[in-house]
Design an enzyme around this catalytic site. Structure first.
Site, PDB file in Angstrom:
ATOM      1  N   SER A 141       0.855  -1.184   0.000  1.00 35.20           N
ATOM      2  CA  SER A 141       0.000   0.000   0.000  1.00 35.20           C
ATOM      3  C   SER A 141       0.888   1.229   0.000  1.00 35.20           C
ATOM      4  CB  SER A 141      -0.888   0.004   1.257  1.00 35.20           C
ATOM      5  OG  SER A 141      -1.516   1.260   1.434  1.00 35.20           O
ATOM      6  N   TYR A 154      -1.927  -0.609  10.268  1.00 32.92           N
ATOM      7  CA  TYR A 154      -1.996  -1.028   8.860  1.00 32.92           C
ATOM      8  C   TYR A 154      -0.702  -0.649   8.145  1.00 32.92           C
ATOM      9  CZ  TYR A 154      -3.567  -1.297   4.003  1.00 32.92           C
ATOM     10  OH  TYR A 154      -3.671  -1.610   2.670  1.00 32.92           O
TER      11      TYR A 154
END
Length: 248
Positions: A141, A154
């Site tokens: 990501s 995350y």
């Protein structure tokens, strides 16, 4: 086209980037092996691929379980004779401020986003080492490249994947096993990731951001295709991908 007849395992294949990638690669002649937790979605996808003349098989897989990963790899061997590529795409993103102390969600992200990748690598690496070839692709990501408030855990899992993949590439080069790697860093891609966010304020902010900027998952599948299609002596190991109009 080097993708023709390659056996490609895809985790997180039941929707989003995984589903789109499976369809594209199968249309290009790859033999796809689909792994995810939702059997109904996997069956539907496999049947859709076959109806278009492609080759696909699926195995219900929870990437947190090492045995499930091993059985997914074994399914590829039993059905198609081996594995050329594994696309470790399964992931969770229940973002929230650290002060909310959503510890259970932290642990879920660590289990899926880090341990799930490690389990996939562990399941396929012996084969790749023995055959002195193979390709490991992961979905990280942009949160694995820069920090975002609300995304500490995350982001930490995605930073971990970045380091893991880079070391895998370097060690393979040193050991002469010819294992290629590719890490993809998507920005706002409209998948099911937002469905896992339970923090109200974080969900509202993320929903607005994705509504404004988000692009479809099939914008990522051609990146996977590009990575696989490179000559065997070429490794393109990182791709940062996102909407043209998003200032990520």
């Amino acid at each position: 086209m080097t993708i023709q007849d390659k056996v490609v395992i895809i985790t997180g294949a039941s929707s989003g980037i995984g589903e789109a990638t499976a369809k594209l690669l199968a249309s290009k002649g790859a033999k796809v092996v689909l792994g995810a937790r939702r059997e109904d979605k996997l069956k539907e996808l496999a049947e859709a691929i076959k109806s278009e003349g492609g080759e696909a098989v699926y195995k219900v897989t929870d990437v947190v379980n090492p045995k499930d990963n091993e059985e997914l790899v074994q399914t590829a061997k039993d059905t198609f004779g081996g594995v050329d590529v594994i696309f470790l795409n399964a992931g969770l993103m229940p973002n929230s401020p650290l002060s909310e102390l959503k510890v259970d969600e932290w642990n879920s992200m660590v289990d899926v986003n880090i341990k799930g990748v490690l389990n996939g690598i562990a399941a396929v690496l012996p084969m790749f080492i023995e055959q002195k070839s193979g390709h490991v692709i992961t979905t990280s990501s942009v949160a694995g490249l820069k920090a975002y408030p609300g995304g500490a855990v995350y982001g930490a899992t995605k930073w971990a994947v970045r380091d893991l993949m880079e070391v895998l590439r370097m060690e393979s080069a040193q050991e002469g096993t010819n294992i290629r790697t590719a890490t993809i860093y998507p920005a706002a891609i409209n998948t099911e990731l937002l469905d896992t966010i339970t923090d109200k304020d974080t969900l509202e902010g993320a929903t607005e951001l994705y509504k404004q900027y988000g692009i479809t998952p099939d914008r990522i599948d051609n990146v996977v295709e590009f990575a696989i299609n490179q000559p065997e002596d070429v490794n393109v190991n990182e791709f940062t991908v996102g909407p043209t109009n998003q200032p990520w």
